[in-house]
Design a protein around this motif. Structure first.
Motif, PDB file in Angstrom:
ATOM      1  N   ARG A 176     116.591  -3.813 120.601  1.00  0.00           N
ATOM      2  CA  ARG A 176     116.000  -2.548 120.143  1.00  0.00           C
ATOM      3  C   ARG A 176     116.268  -2.334 118.655  1.00  0.00           C
ATOM      4  NH1 ARG A 176     112.391  -1.565 124.068  1.00  0.00           N
ATOM      5  NH2 ARG A 176     113.345  -0.874 125.990  1.00  0.00           N
ATOM      6  N   LEU A 177     117.475  -2.654 118.209  1.00  0.00           N
ATOM      7  CA  LEU A 177     117.790  -2.512 116.789  1.00  0.00           C
ATOM      8  C   LEU A 177     116.932  -3.446 115.933  1.00  0.00           C
ATOM      9  CD1 LEU A 177     121.661  -2.062 116.887  1.00  0.00           C
ATOM     10  CD2 LEU A 177     119.939  -0.338 116.301  1.00  0.00           C
ATOM     11  N   GLN A 178     116.652  -4.622 116.460  1.00  0.00           N
ATOM     12  CA  GLN A 178     115.764  -5.539 115.743  1.00  0.00           C
ATOM     13  C   GLN A 178     114.363  -4.940 115.627  1.00  0.00           C
ATOM     14  OE1 GLN A 178     115.639  -9.533 117.323  1.00  0.00           O
ATOM     15  NE2 GLN A 178     114.025 -10.158 115.911  1.00  0.00           N
ATOM     16  N   LEU A 179     113.873  -4.311 116.702  1.00  0.00           N
ATOM     17  CA  LEU A 179     112.567  -3.637 116.644  1.00  0.00           C
ATOM     18  C   LEU A 179     112.558  -2.531 115.595  1.00  0.00           C
ATOM     19  CD1 LEU A 179     111.567  -3.197 120.407  1.00  0.00           C
ATOM     20  CD2 LEU A 179     110.417  -4.595 118.695  1.00  0.00           C
ATOM     21  N   ILE A 180     113.648  -1.756 115.539  1.00  0.00           N
ATOM     22  CA  ILE A 180     113.728  -0.685 114.549  1.00  0.00           C
ATOM     23  C   ILE A 180     113.727  -1.259 113.134  1.00  0.00           C
ATOM     24  CG2 ILE A 180     115.207   1.126 113.592  1.00  0.00           C
ATOM     25  CD1 ILE A 180     116.064   1.791 116.407  1.00  0.00           C
ATOM     26  N   ASP A 181     114.488  -2.347 112.915  1.00  0.00           N
ATOM     27  CA  ASP A 181     114.509  -2.967 111.588  1.00  0.00           C
ATOM     28  C   ASP A 181     113.116  -3.430 111.184  1.00  0.00           C
ATOM     29  OD1 ASP A 181     117.198  -2.517 111.218  1.00  0.00           O
ATOM     30  OD2 ASP A 181     117.815  -4.510 111.904  1.00  0.00           O
ATOM     31  N   GLU A 182     112.397  -4.058 112.107  1.00  0.00           N
ATOM     32  CA  GLU A 182     111.028  -4.511 111.810  1.00  0.00           C
ATOM     33  C   GLU A 182     110.120  -3.318 111.516  1.00  0.00           C
ATOM     34  OE1 GLU A 182     110.008  -6.820 115.266  1.00  0.00           O
ATOM     35  OE2 GLU A 182     111.450  -8.403 114.756  1.00  0.00           O
ATOM     36  N   HIS A 183     110.274  -2.268 112.275  1.00  0.00           N
ATOM     37  CA  HIS A 183     109.486  -1.054 112.068  1.00  0.00           C
ATOM     38  C   HIS A 183     109.759  -0.471 110.680  1.00  0.00           C
ATOM     39  CE1 HIS A 183     107.857   2.979 112.705  1.00  0.00           C
ATOM     40  NE2 HIS A 183     109.000   3.418 112.206  1.00  0.00           N
ATOM     41  N   TYR A 184     111.021  -0.363 110.320  1.00  0.00           N
ATOM     42  CA  TYR A 184     111.377   0.228 109.032  1.00  0.00           C
ATOM     43  C   TYR A 184     110.881  -0.643 107.864  1.00  0.00           C
ATOM     44  CZ  TYR A 184     113.777   4.235 110.812  1.00  0.00           C
ATOM     45  OH  TYR A 184     114.033   5.427 111.424  1.00  0.00           O
ATOM     46  N   GLN A 185     110.884  -1.950 108.043  1.00  0.00           N
ATOM     47  CA  GLN A 185     110.334  -2.821 107.003  1.00  0.00           C
ATOM     48  C   GLN A 185     108.836  -2.594 106.858  1.00  0.00           C
ATOM     49  OE1 GLN A 185     111.546  -6.804 107.987  1.00  0.00           O
ATOM     50  NE2 GLN A 185     113.700  -6.361 107.615  1.00  0.00           N
ATOM     51  N   GLN A 186     108.132  -2.413 107.972  1.00  0.00           N
ATOM     52  CA  GLN A 186     106.688  -2.175 107.947  1.00  0.00           C
ATOM     53  C   GLN A 186     106.335  -0.827 107.333  1.00  0.00           C
ATOM     54  OE1 GLN A 186     104.792  -2.475 111.777  1.00  0.00           O
ATOM     55  NE2 GLN A 186     102.765  -2.074 110.961  1.00  0.00           N
ATOM     56  N   TYR A 187     107.148   0.179 107.616  1.00  0.00           N
ATOM     57  CA  TYR A 187     106.838   1.548 107.156  1.00  0.00           C
ATOM     58  C   TYR A 187     107.840   2.059 106.117  1.00  0.00           C
ATOM     59  CZ  TYR A 187     103.625   1.619 111.088  1.00  0.00           C
ATOM     60  OH  TYR A 187     102.608   1.344 111.952  1.00  0.00           O
ATOM     61  N   THR A 188     108.323   1.187 105.273  1.00  0.00           N
ATOM     62  CA  THR A 188     109.301   1.556 104.259  1.00  0.00           C
ATOM     63  C   THR A 188     108.863   2.755 103.444  1.00  0.00           C
ATOM     64  OG1 THR A 188     110.066  -0.717 104.091  1.00  0.00           O
ATOM     65  CG2 THR A 188     110.552   0.715 102.230  1.00  0.00           C
ATOM     66  N   ASN A 189     107.576   2.857 103.134  1.00  0.00           N
ATOM     67  CA  ASN A 189     107.080   3.966 102.305  1.00  0.00           C
ATOM     68  C   ASN A 189     107.253   5.334 102.963  1.00  0.00           C
ATOM     69  OD1 ASN A 189     105.094   3.214 104.207  1.00  0.00           O
ATOM     70  ND2 ASN A 189     103.493   4.191 102.989  1.00  0.00           N
ATOM     71  N   LEU A 190     107.462   5.382 104.279  1.00  0.00           N
ATOM     72  CA  LEU A 190     107.656   6.671 104.953  1.00  0.00           C
ATOM     73  C   LEU A 190     109.080   7.181 104.849  1.00  0.00           C
ATOM     74  CD1 LEU A 190     105.665   6.228 108.278  1.00  0.00           C
ATOM     75  CD2 LEU A 190     104.900   7.224 106.133  1.00  0.00           C
ATOM     76  N   TYR A 191     109.989   6.314 104.467  1.00  0.00           N
ATOM     77  CA  TYR A 191     111.389   6.685 104.457  1.00  0.00           C
ATOM     78  C   TYR A 191     111.908   6.663 103.049  1.00  0.00           C
ATOM     79  CZ  TYR A 191     110.618   5.764 109.331  1.00  0.00           C
ATOM     80  OH  TYR A 191     110.108   5.771 110.582  1.00  0.00           O
TER      81      TYR A 191
END
Length: 191
Positions: A176-191
């Motif tokens: 799950r943490l790996q999924l979150i890391d991939e998500h955050y890399q994809q949507y970096t501009n939102l954070y």
């Protein structure tokens, strides 16, 4: 109809998605006070089963087919068709769109490391939690207060009554943490 207040809070967004996927009419209420919330609104804005309002109506409709869900960081308030309100105490949730740092996140004013024993024993993946809530809804079991906890041994307590629901993880925390890391890399501009 389901009315979700704070629908673009990261927990509210996951609830919103689940009810839309289930074919329900959903009204989302959120003032959209951040860029992240604005982006989340774009993910559902064109769904024909979704209607957005900036705030909840002052006078809630007295129709028998409307359920209100008020999303707060550690509790959900559910107002049923009969105007009775019940709570669902949420566990330590984690998932896509949550506010976080690279190595952890704030939970109840305390920084929780993703490597900590507390996180690994208490944290529940948001989708697993939303599935439980949706099951309670489908089975008409929202007519009492609930407390949701992780199924880990350390979270089970003798005094837990029948109002406690234990959530079994459907995947490992590391996956799950790996999924979150991939998500955050994809949507970096939102954070």
């Amino acid at each position: 109809m389901i009315v979700i207040n704070n629908c673009f809070h990261w927990i509210g967004y996951h609830l919103l998605q689940k009810f839309l996927e289930g074919g329900y009419e959903v009204m989302g209420c959120d003032p959209i006070t951040s860029e992240k919330r604005e982006h989340l609104s774009m993910f559902v804005g064109r769904n024909s089963h979704f209607e957005w309002m900036e705030t909840l109506p002052d006078a809630r409709k007295k129709e028998s087919d409307i359920i209100y869900i008020d999303v707060q960081p550690h509790v959900l308030f559910i107002q049923l068709e009969d105007n009775q309100t019940h709570t669902i105490s949420t566990p330590m949730l984690f998932g896509e769109f949550m506010d976080r740092e690279d190595d952890g996140f704030e939970y109840k004013d305390t920084f929780i490391s993703f490597e900590s024993k507390k996180f690994n024993e208490e944290a529940v993946w948001i989708e697993d939690f939303v599935d439980i809530l949706f099951s309670l809804f489908k089975e008409n079991q929202l007519n009492k207060d609930w407390k949701v906890k992780s199924l880990s041994k350390s979270m089970r307590e003798e005094e837990d009554g029948d109002e406690v629901i234990y959530v079994r993880q459907t995947d490992t925390v590391s996956n799950r943490l790996q999924l979150i890391d991939e998500h955050y890399q994809q949507y970096t501009n939102l954070y």
